[in-house]
Write a protein that holds these residues in place. Structure first.
Motif, PDB file in Angstrom:
ATOM      1  N   ASP A 119       3.919  -2.782  15.129  1.00  0.00           N
ATOM      2  CA  ASP A 119       4.489  -1.498  15.543  1.00  0.00           C
ATOM      3  C   ASP A 119       4.473  -0.515  14.372  1.00  0.00           C
ATOM      4  OD1 ASP A 119       5.070  -2.524  18.090  1.00  0.00           O
ATOM      5  OD2 ASP A 119       7.034  -3.261  17.440  1.00  0.00           O
ATOM      6  N   GLY A 120       4.829  -1.033  13.189  1.00  0.00           N
ATOM      7  CA  GLY A 120       4.808  -0.190  12.001  1.00  0.00           C
ATOM      8  C   GLY A 120       3.407   0.279  11.653  1.00  0.00           C
ATOM      9  N   VAL A 121       2.430  -0.635  11.768  1.00  0.00           N
ATOM     10  CA  VAL A 121       1.044  -0.277  11.466  1.00  0.00           C
ATOM     11  C   VAL A 121       0.546   0.791  12.432  1.00  0.00           C
ATOM     12  CG1 VAL A 121      -1.333  -1.132  11.423  1.00  0.00           C
ATOM     13  CG2 VAL A 121       0.508  -2.481  10.371  1.00  0.00           C
ATOM     14  N   HIS A 143       0.793  -1.226   0.000  1.00  0.00           N
ATOM     15  CA  HIS A 143       0.000   0.000   0.000  1.00  0.00           C
ATOM     16  C   HIS A 143       0.825   1.275   0.000  1.00  0.00           C
ATOM     17  CE1 HIS A 143       0.473  -0.969   4.350  1.00  0.00           C
ATOM     18  NE2 HIS A 143       0.603   0.334   4.476  1.00  0.00           N
ATOM     19  N   TYR A 144       2.159   1.183  -0.030  1.00  0.00           N
ATOM     20  CA  TYR A 144       2.995   2.366  -0.227  1.00  0.00           C
ATOM     21  C   TYR A 144       3.166   2.695  -1.713  1.00  0.00           C
ATOM     22  CZ  TYR A 144       4.929   2.872   4.566  1.00  0.00           C
ATOM     23  OH  TYR A 144       5.119   3.093   5.903  1.00  0.00           O
ATOM     24  N   ARG A 145       3.047   1.711  -2.551  1.00  0.00           N
ATOM     25  CA  ARG A 145       3.483   1.864  -3.933  1.00  0.00           C
ATOM     26  C   ARG A 145       2.388   2.449  -4.819  1.00  0.00           C
ATOM     27  NH1 ARG A 145       0.317  -0.811  -6.687  1.00  0.00           N
ATOM     28  NH2 ARG A 145       1.253   0.086  -8.544  1.00  0.00           N
ATOM     29  N   GLY A 146       2.808   2.843  -6.012  1.00  0.00           N
ATOM     30  CA  GLY A 146       1.862   3.303  -7.019  1.00  0.00           C
ATOM     31  C   GLY A 146       2.587   3.711  -8.281  1.00  0.00           C
ATOM     32  N   ASP A 147       2.031   3.315  -9.418  1.00  0.00           N
ATOM     33  CA  ASP A 147       2.556   3.754 -10.712  1.00  0.00           C
ATOM     34  C   ASP A 147       1.809   5.010 -11.126  1.00  0.00           C
ATOM     35  OD1 ASP A 147       4.331   1.364 -11.349  1.00  0.00           O
ATOM     36  OD2 ASP A 147       2.413   0.403 -10.906  1.00  0.00           O
ATOM     37  N   GLY A 148       2.420   5.805 -11.987  1.00  0.00           N
ATOM     38  CA  GLY A 148       1.765   7.053 -12.334  1.00  0.00           C
ATOM     39  C   GLY A 148       2.414   7.760 -13.495  1.00  0.00           C
ATOM     40  N   THR A 166       8.494  13.947  12.936  1.00  0.00           N
ATOM     41  CA  THR A 166       9.949  14.090  12.968  1.00  0.00           C
ATOM     42  C   THR A 166      10.545  13.260  11.842  1.00  0.00           C
ATOM     43  OG1 THR A 166      10.384  12.210  14.434  1.00  0.00           O
ATOM     44  CG2 THR A 166       9.925  14.352  15.484  1.00  0.00           C
ATOM     45  N   VAL A 167      11.674  13.722  11.344  1.00  0.00           N
ATOM     46  CA  VAL A 167      12.406  12.983  10.317  1.00  0.00           C
ATOM     47  C   VAL A 167      12.694  11.560  10.794  1.00  0.00           C
ATOM     48  CG1 VAL A 167      14.618  12.853   9.112  1.00  0.00           C
ATOM     49  CG2 VAL A 167      13.448  15.056   9.325  1.00  0.00           C
ATOM     50  N   GLU A 168      13.116  11.452  12.045  1.00  0.00           N
ATOM     51  CA  GLU A 168      13.524  10.154  12.582  1.00  0.00           C
ATOM     52  C   GLU A 168      12.349   9.183  12.640  1.00  0.00           C
ATOM     53  OE1 GLU A 168      16.077  13.459  13.727  1.00  0.00           O
ATOM     54  OE2 GLU A 168      13.927  13.118  14.062  1.00  0.00           O
ATOM     55  N   ALA A 169      11.198   9.635  13.126  1.00  0.00           N
ATOM     56  CA  ALA A 169      10.035   8.746  13.241  1.00  0.00           C
ATOM     57  C   ALA A 169       9.501   8.351  11.870  1.00  0.00           C
ATOM     58  CB  ALA A 169       8.937   9.430  14.056  1.00  0.00           C
ATOM     59  N   THR A 170       9.485   9.293  10.938  1.00  0.00           N
ATOM     60  CA  THR A 170       9.024   8.975   9.588  1.00  0.00           C
ATOM     61  C   THR A 170       9.932   7.939   8.944  1.00  0.00           C
ATOM     62  OG1 THR A 170       8.042  11.170   9.315  1.00  0.00           O
ATOM     63  CG2 THR A 170       8.520   9.922   7.319  1.00  0.00           C
ATOM     64  N   SER A 171      11.240   8.123   9.093  1.00  0.00           N
ATOM     65  CA  SER A 171      12.193   7.174   8.523  1.00  0.00           C
ATOM     66  C   SER A 171      12.035   5.791   9.150  1.00  0.00           C
ATOM     67  CB  SER A 171      13.624   7.689   8.731  1.00  0.00           C
ATOM     68  OG  SER A 171      14.567   6.810   8.168  1.00  0.00           O
ATOM     69  N   ARG A 172      11.871   5.750  10.462  1.00  0.00           N
ATOM     70  CA  ARG A 172      11.699   4.465  11.149  1.00  0.00           C
ATOM     71  C   ARG A 172      10.420   3.758  10.687  1.00  0.00           C
ATOM     72  NH1 ARG A 172      12.371   6.277  15.726  1.00  0.00           N
ATOM     73  NH2 ARG A 172      10.209   6.661  16.351  1.00  0.00           N
ATOM     74  N   THR A 173       9.354   4.511  10.542  1.00  0.00           N
ATOM     75  CA  THR A 173       8.087   3.932  10.085  1.00  0.00           C
ATOM     76  C   THR A 173       8.226   3.380   8.670  1.00  0.00           C
ATOM     77  OG1 THR A 173       6.868   5.512  11.449  1.00  0.00           O
ATOM     78  CG2 THR A 173       5.646   4.431   9.670  1.00  0.00           C
ATOM     79  N   MET A 174       8.855   4.170   7.792  1.00  0.00           N
ATOM     80  CA  MET A 174       9.022   3.766   6.411  1.00  0.00           C
ATOM     81  C   MET A 174       9.867   2.501   6.295  1.00  0.00           C
ATOM     82  SD  MET A 174      10.731   6.007   3.308  1.00  0.00           S
ATOM     83  CE  MET A 174      12.378   6.084   4.029  1.00  0.00           C
ATOM     84  N   PHE A 175      11.004   2.476   7.000  1.00  0.00           N
ATOM     85  CA  PHE A 175      11.887   1.317   6.861  1.00  0.00           C
ATOM     86  C   PHE A 175      11.335   0.085   7.567  1.00  0.00           C
ATOM     87  CE2 PHE A 175      15.042   4.125   5.039  1.00  0.00           C
ATOM     88  CZ  PHE A 175      15.616   3.289   4.097  1.00  0.00           C
ATOM     89  N   THR A 176      10.507   0.267   8.582  1.00  0.00           N
ATOM     90  CA  THR A 176       9.831  -0.892   9.163  1.00  0.00           C
ATOM     91  C   THR A 176       8.934  -1.531   8.114  1.00  0.00           C
ATOM     92  OG1 THR A 176       9.887   0.036  11.392  1.00  0.00           O
ATOM     93  CG2 THR A 176       8.235  -1.659  10.962  1.00  0.00           C
ATOM     94  N   HIS A 177       8.201  -0.713   7.390  1.00  0.00           N
ATOM     95  CA  HIS A 177       7.350  -1.215   6.313  1.00  0.00           C
ATOM     96  C   HIS A 177       8.191  -1.930   5.256  1.00  0.00           C
ATOM     97  CE1 HIS A 177       3.913  -1.161   3.489  1.00  0.00           C
ATOM     98  NE2 HIS A 177       4.843  -0.923   2.572  1.00  0.00           N
ATOM     99  N   ALA A 232       7.961  10.726   1.658  1.00  0.00           N
ATOM    100  CA  ALA A 232       7.544   9.446   2.247  1.00  0.00           C
ATOM    101  C   ALA A 232       6.302   9.538   3.126  1.00  0.00           C
ATOM    102  CB  ALA A 232       8.700   8.826   3.033  1.00  0.00           C
ATOM    103  N   PRO A 233       6.071  10.648   3.878  1.00  0.00           N
ATOM    104  CA  PRO A 233       4.850  10.684   4.692  1.00  0.00           C
ATOM    105  C   PRO A 233       3.580  10.429   3.894  1.00  0.00           C
ATOM    106  CG  PRO A 233       6.299  12.474   5.344  1.00  0.00           C
ATOM    107  CD  PRO A 233       6.905  11.850   4.118  1.00  0.00           C
ATOM    108  N   PHE A 234       3.612  10.773   2.604  1.00  0.00           N
ATOM    109  CA  PHE A 234       2.406  10.647   1.802  1.00  0.00           C
ATOM    110  C   PHE A 234       2.345   9.317   1.056  1.00  0.00           C
ATOM    111  CE2 PHE A 234       3.676  15.128   2.194  1.00  0.00           C
ATOM    112  CZ  PHE A 234       2.703  15.494   3.113  1.00  0.00           C
ATOM    113  N   ASN A 235       3.368   8.476   1.244  1.00  0.00           N
ATOM    114  CA  ASN A 235       3.242   7.055   0.905  1.00  0.00           C
ATOM    115  C   ASN A 235       2.713   6.296   2.106  1.00  0.00           C
ATOM    116  OD1 ASN A 235       5.772   8.116  -0.794  1.00  0.00           O
ATOM    117  ND2 ASN A 235       4.704   6.534  -1.964  1.00  0.00           N
ATOM    118  N   ILE A 236       3.107   6.748   3.285  1.00  0.00           N
ATOM    119  CA  ILE A 236       2.528   6.183   4.501  1.00  0.00           C
ATOM    120  C   ILE A 236       1.029   6.499   4.532  1.00  0.00           C
ATOM    121  CG2 ILE A 236       2.564   6.274   7.022  1.00  0.00           C
ATOM    122  CD1 ILE A 236       5.579   7.026   6.783  1.00  0.00           C
ATOM    123  N   ALA A 237       0.660   7.704   4.106  1.00  0.00           N
ATOM    124  CA  ALA A 237      -0.746   8.100   3.960  1.00  0.00           C
ATOM    125  C   ALA A 237      -1.109   8.014   2.477  1.00  0.00           C
ATOM    126  CB  ALA A 237      -0.957   9.512   4.496  1.00  0.00           C
TER     127      ALA A 237
END
Length: 460
Positions: A339-341, A195-200, A286-297, A398-403
């Motif tokens: 945790d990532g979810v 659910h992070y991905r998308g073609d466009g 925060t940059v750190e939390a966004t990065s951690r969330t993204m890489f967990t995914h 990346a925040p808008f791939n998470i969302a």
């Protein structure tokens, strides 16, 4: 012009071919050209225009496709040396739809290995350079697409985006890129379920981007997550009068470069002058939390998929690919999937709260104004005097791939001090694609961009 017979599809393709032969050697945006196949298709398109019937949305228009968008019988390496002799067994859904709409695929564009970096270079294809200043990268992973569009090698291009791979090249090359909401444009299994991905689409104008998005969108039997056709995107009305737009410069604590901030505020001011109500907001990210969330995914999906694909050939991989897989593996070891979810849904709720009462959100695409064309960034990146642990942390996509149910359109915002473009992201509410195109068209109208062209500068 095709319809009025002012221009023939053959004449356009011949001009694109001549341009490619003249300048691609200096930027290396293409993995291969398909000119021998494209010319007969252009002649057939010219005949259809002469007859005035069977006129499809992309008839006669050259389209450059990202190499990962496989074409049956053509190589499908994803930039990996170990897979350079592998071939696609079917057309990717976006390729299928472009051809059905009359588009002529005349070239394929470069990516980093497995589309996993925000620079575009690989041992297989070499370094792709930014046409505005060849010292710098066009971004990644759809860097070849951005460079090809900016240099005039194609009017339309396909892209993909799992953490910014469409919006960053658009930002760095002065083009337009659309990250559609998840499910809008079909992908290929099994990562179509990510659910992070998308073609466009990418293009040089907002209207052209909407044209290609309309062709690419809609339900596909091969992608169970794909959505039924929505209303066609149009940019006929670009008025933002009375719209409420939230401006967020730092998305929390991203260290945004002064020239990027100035250009973003310039877009906000132009929208205000066009009648929009623009209000600056803050987000608790925060940059750190966004990065951690993204890489967990990534640690539970993309990372393992890459390890499966590259097993036994690790020594052939670029250092950035090995670093990406190691970071994803480490994040999965440190964080459970749940945790990532939890982190993802928290970020999504914070975004929804911040956007309540607004029609769209405006922010930069990248905190840093440029990346070196051949940079590895294995030790992180200097962002406005702050050393970030990972160069992905220098980008604000990346925040808008998470969302990822939110549509996001990237449009040019100005020029960086280093001589390449900067861009902004226009973020909409979930599945509200029409609004981001309305705002994007308004930005284009008040800050005209189409007449600006790179001079294909030599290396500084």
């Amino acid at each position: 012009m095709f319809r009025s017979r002012e221009l023939s599809p053959v004449e356009l393709l011949e001009a694109v071919i001549a341009r490619t032969e003249a300048v691609n050697g200096g930027i290396n945006a293409l993995t291969e050209t398909l000119f021998e196949e494209a010319l007969p298709a252009a002649r057939q398109a010219a005949i259809r225009y002469a007859r005035g019937r069977d006129l499809t949305p992309l008839l006669g228009l050259p389209v450059a496709t990202k190499e990962k968008h496989g074409i049956k019988g053509r190589t499908l390496s994803q930039g990996l040396v170990a897979r350079k002799d592998e071939y696609a067994v079917e057309d990717h859904p976006v390729v299928e739809r472009i051809r059905r709409a009359g588009g002529i695929i005349h070239a394929r564009t470069t990516t980093p290995e497995y589309s996993c970096a925000t620079v575009t270079h690989s041992p297989l294809w070499g370094v792709t350079r930014n046409p505005w200043n060849r010292r710098y990268s066009p971004g990644g992973s759809s860097g070849g697409a951005g460079a090809a569009l900016a240099a005039g090698l194609a009017p339309l291009a396909t892209a993909s985006d799992i953490a910014g791979s469409t919006r960053l090249p658009a930002s760095f090359t002065g083009t337009v890129g659309f990250k559609a909401p998840y499910g809008r444009i079909p992908g290929l299994a099994p990562l179509s379920a990510d659910h992070y991905r998308g073609d466009g689409p990418m293009a040089r104008t907002v209207a052209d981007t909407a044209l290609l998005a309309n062709v690419m969108a809609g339900r596909h039997l091969g992608d169970h997550t794909s959505l039924a056709d929505g209303p066609a995107l149009t940019v006929e009305s670009a008025s933002v009068a009375g719209m409420r737009i939230a401006l967020c410069i730092r998305l929390g604590n991203y260290p945004v470069a002064p020239d990027v901030e100035a250009n973003t505020r310039g877009v906000a001011a132009a929208l205000r002058d066009a009648g929009a109500v623009v209000e600056e907001i803050e987000l608790p990210w925060t940059v750190e939390a966004t990065s951690r969330t993204m890489f967990t995914h990534f640690g539970y999906l993309l990372g393992p998929a890459m390890e499966d694909e590259t097993a036994g050939s690790e020594e052939l991989l670029a250092p950035y690919t090995r670093r990406f897989m190691a970071d994803a593996r480490r994040a999965a070891e440190e964080n459970r999937f749940v945790d990532g979810v939890r982190a993802e849904t928290r970020l999504q709720a914070e975004l929804a709260t911040a956007m309540e009462g607004f029609d769209a959100l405006l922010c930069p695409a990248s905190a840093v104004a440029a990346l070196d064309a051949d940079g590895m960034y294995l030790d992180g990146i200097d962002a406005n005097g702050e050393q970030l642990e990972h160069y992905w942390q220098g980008h604000m996509t990346a925040p808008f791939n998470i969302a990822n149910r939110c549509p996001v359109l990237a449009v040019p915002s100005g020029m960086a001090d280093c001589g390449i473009p900067t861009g902004v992201q226009i973020v909409g509410h979930p599945f509200d694609d029409a609004t981001v195109f309305t705002v994007g068209a308004a930005v284009e109208a008040v800050l005209p961009w189409a007449g600006r062209r790179p001079e294909l500068l030599t290396l500084a």
